[in-house]
Structure formats: C-alpha cells, structure tokens
Design an enzyme around this catalytic site. Structure first.
Site, PDB file in Angstrom:
ATOM      1  N   LYS A 111     -30.980   0.063 -62.108  1.00  0.00           N
ATOM      2  CA  LYS A 111     -31.788   1.164 -61.566  1.00  0.00           C
ATOM      3  C   LYS A 111     -31.023   2.479 -61.554  1.00  0.00           C
ATOM      4  O   LYS A 111     -31.604   3.535 -61.772  1.00  0.00           O
ATOM      5  CB  LYS A 111     -32.282   0.826 -60.159  1.00  0.00           C
ATOM      6  CG  LYS A 111     -33.389  -0.204 -60.171  1.00  0.00           C
ATOM      7  CD  LYS A 111     -34.097  -0.269 -58.837  1.00  0.00           C
ATOM      8  CE  LYS A 111     -35.296  -1.203 -58.920  1.00  0.00           C
ATOM      9  NZ  LYS A 111     -35.886  -1.492 -57.620  1.00  0.00           N
ATOM     10  N   LYS A 194     -37.722  -7.569 -68.819  1.00  0.00           N
ATOM     11  CA  LYS A 194     -38.631  -7.993 -67.747  1.00  0.00           C
ATOM     12  C   LYS A 194     -39.873  -7.087 -67.688  1.00  0.00           C
ATOM     13  O   LYS A 194     -39.751  -5.876 -67.885  1.00  0.00           O
ATOM     14  CB  LYS A 194     -37.838  -7.883 -66.442  1.00  0.00           C
ATOM     15  CG  LYS A 194     -38.478  -8.461 -65.244  1.00  0.00           C
ATOM     16  CD  LYS A 194     -37.574  -8.297 -64.030  1.00  0.00           C
ATOM     17  CE  LYS A 194     -37.585  -6.884 -63.468  1.00  0.00           C
ATOM     18  NZ  LYS A 194     -36.961  -6.735 -62.162  1.00  0.00           N
ATOM     19  N   LYS A 197     -42.622  -2.347 -63.197  1.00  0.00           N
ATOM     20  CA  LYS A 197     -43.385  -1.137 -62.881  1.00  0.00           C
ATOM     21  C   LYS A 197     -42.723   0.097 -63.453  1.00  0.00           C
ATOM     22  O   LYS A 197     -43.366   1.120 -63.689  1.00  0.00           O
ATOM     23  CB  LYS A 197     -43.441  -0.929 -61.358  1.00  0.00           C
ATOM     24  CG  LYS A 197     -44.137  -2.013 -60.605  1.00  0.00           C
ATOM     25  CD  LYS A 197     -43.943  -1.835 -59.093  1.00  0.00           C
ATOM     26  CE  LYS A 197     -44.163  -3.162 -58.396  1.00  0.00           C
ATOM     27  NZ  LYS A 197     -43.898  -3.184 -56.989  1.00  0.00           N
TER      28      LYS A 197
END
Ligand code: TYM
Length: 332
Positions: A111, A194, A197
């Site tokens: 992230k 993966k 969102k």
C-alpha cells in the site's frame, strides 16, 4: 466458547473477492457461533477518504452485509469508530508490538509502495488496530480471505507478548478461518494479482453493485490463455487465469475444483465463461436488489449500526476494564 470477529473496510465498492472470500462465509457461520462483524472506518482513514464518501460507503457496506443474509439481531454489526475501545486498545498494542514485526508486513509495503516516507503513521500501525479489534472481545476465530493471514499471525504475536509481559492469560491465540473455494480471488485482468478495490481498472473486478450486463461483459473480457480448460486440477498449475475462473465457478456453485474440471475439461473458455457469468449473475443480482432497497432506508441502516455498537460496547467494557487493571491504569 468460540467467538467470531471479522471486519471489512468501507473504502469503495465491495467486490466478488470480499463476498466469496469473507462475507458469504460470515453468513454461513452465524448459525453456529456468536459473531461480531465490523465496518472498519478507523482502518479506512489510514489512507485519505473523502468524508461524505466514507459515510456513504459505510452505509453501503452495511447494506451489503445485510443483503448477504447476515442477521443484525443474531449478530453484532457495527462501525468501528462508534466503539472507542478499539482505538484505546490499539494504543496499548502500539506499545506491545515491535517495529521489526510491522516492518515485515507485506500489505503495508504494497500500500505504501515507493512513497513509504509519505505513508501515514496509521497505515504502518494498521495491524495493531486489527489486533485490537479482535482481542477487545477476546474473539477466538477470525474468518478472512488469504490476504489477511499475516495480520492474524501478528495478532497472535501481540496476544502472546502481552500475556507474557503481564503474566496473564487474558488474550486467546486467535485462529484464522480461511475456507471455501475462493480464499484468494484474483484480478480478471491478471491472474497473478489479487482482485482489489484499489486496482485502477474497473474491469479487473466484479463489484457487488455491477448489474447483470456489466458482470457478463467483465467475465467475457476476462484474460485467459489459448488452451482448452483442463480436466485435471493439477494442470491448472502455471495457468493462473484458468485457475481463477474455475475457482470462481467452484465457489459460486459450492462444488470442488475437481468437479468443475471434470465438467468443463476440454471445453473452450467462451462456453465456460457464459456459464460462469450466469452463475455470478444469479448469485449476485438478488443481493444487489436487496442492497438497493436498503440503501433507500439510511435510517434503518444507522439503527442497525447504533444498536450493534451499543451491544459491542457492553461486551467489550468488562474486558477493557480487565486490560486496564493488568496494565496498571487506575480507574474509579
Ligand atoms: P478488506 O476490507 O480488504 O477485505 C474484507 C475481507 O475480504 C477479503 N478479501 C478477499 N478474499 C478473497 N479474495 C480477494 N481478492 C479478497 N479481497 C479481500 C479479506 O481477506 C477480508 O477478509 N484488514 C481487513 C479488515 C479488518 C479485519 C479486522 C479483518 C480490520 N480489522 C479484524 C478481520 C479481523 C481488511 O482490510 O479487509
């Protein structure tokens, strides 16, 4: 006694990975266990969220849980920020967890990316808050997708260190519950990534709010390889897109991957994709209809969250008091 806790971030659309990897499993556990399901808005703000969107997404995710069949009377459904014990215990865990442990968290690395210095301190300490979510209720089992496994290992490390440091057995060592045929749903554009969102391309995921046409189009456009489908699951090795799509079919129909290979082995993707789209549509459309209906009743959703938060506070209060006593905090 088994107590289940799990959470989902209100950061944009729920997608098929959230549904098959977690939410559908939650609905299946509610008959057997005492369950708490949390919309983790404190976790969401570790990355910038527009306040109006955060509020709307919190309601939408709640509507998603209800529409998926999670009963707010039998379970506790609430948003994290309404129960201040989460943030309080997270602080204590900030003082238990070691920097070295958090440095190993792959989700933070993904992230924060190249801009580590610019990431919020909250994003770094994120797993400590997650441990607090679970241990505030002395929960024993946590149903999640594969991607949360490392965070749950950290939760166990934190519980163990706290118990050792303070010579107590207050915190259980939580068990992850990772089950079903879709514990790691992959992107429709790249079977090695993966479904998420945060992926830029909307075609990479099936959102819970996509209509039947959008679902069918996304599945039709999904990346594949040139070979026919295998009749033996071992031959899915090295074919990530085929493995993902066949895994999705297995999850949607509650069949084993062996059964799906036996049925579709030798067929071309085009025929299979049509059937996969039909299954996805028939599973998701009734949920979407109910979500839409619930989104038209925000007061009802707010009541569910308010009631859940009150029950969560009641459940956590005596545990938090014990934690304060163990740590040596004075209280009246
Ligand atoms: P979040 O919001 O990213 O995802 C919610 C749940 O969906 C699962 N999931 C997937 N499963 C299969 N395939 C995928 N592609 C996929 N993407 C997401 C996740 O594993 C998760 O179970 N940190 C958590 C939220 C959280 C939490 C907790 C979970 C906060 N506190 C305490 C358990 C216990 C998260 O970001 O989930």
């Amino acid at each position: 006694m088994k107590r289940i806790f799990s959470g989902v971030q209100p950061t944009g659309n729920l997608h098929l990975g959230n549904y098959l990897g977690a939410i559908r499993n939650w609905a299946r556990l509610q008959d057997e266990f005492e369950c708490l399901f949390c919309i983790v808005d404190l976790h969401a703000i570790t990355q910038w969220q527009d306040p109006k969107e955060l509020a709307a997404n919190t309601r939408e995710v709640t509507a998603g849980l209800l529409a998926a069949g999670i009963d707010p009377k039998r379970n506790i459904i609430f948003n994290q920020s309404q129960v201040s014990g989460h943030a309080e215990l997270a602080w204590i865990f900030n003082c238990v967890a070691r920097l070295g442990w958090l440095n190993r968290m792959t989700q933070f690395k993904e992230k924060a990316g190249k801009h580590r210095e610019n990431a919020s301190v909250g994003l770094f300490a994120y797993p400590n808050l997650m441990a607090a979510d679970i241990l505030l209720y002395q929960a024993t089992h946590v149903p999640v997708g594969e991607d949360q496994k490392q965070h749950l290992e950290l939760t166990r490390d934190i519980a163990q260190k706290f118990n050792n440091d303070f010579e107590t057995d207050l915190f259980p060592l939580v068990e992850p519950l990772i089950f079903g045929a879709a514990t790691r749903v992959m992107s429709l554009r790249d079977g090695t990534k993966k479904m998420s969102k945060s992926e830029a391309s909307d075609n990479s995921r099936i959102n819970m709010t996509d209509d039947a046409d959008a679902i069918a189009t996304k599945i039709r456009k999904a990346k594949t390889d040139p070979d026919a489908l295998p009749d033996n699951p071992a031959d899915l090795e090295g074919r990530p897109e085929a493995a993902n799509l066949m895994g999705l079919y297995a999850a949607l129909t509650d069949e084993s991957i062996d059964a799906v290979c036996a049925r579709f082995g030798g067929e071309m993707f085009s025929t299979f994709k049509q059937q996969l789209a039909d299954k996805a549509v028939s599973e998701l459309v009734p949920i979407q209809d109910e979500m839409r209906r619930l989104m038209g009743e925000p007061a009802l959703i707010d009541d569910v969250l308010g009631d859940g938060a009150e029950r969560a506070r009641d459940l956590s209060r005596p545990i938090l008091e014990k934690i304060h006593d163990v740590v040596g905090f004075l209280r009246p």
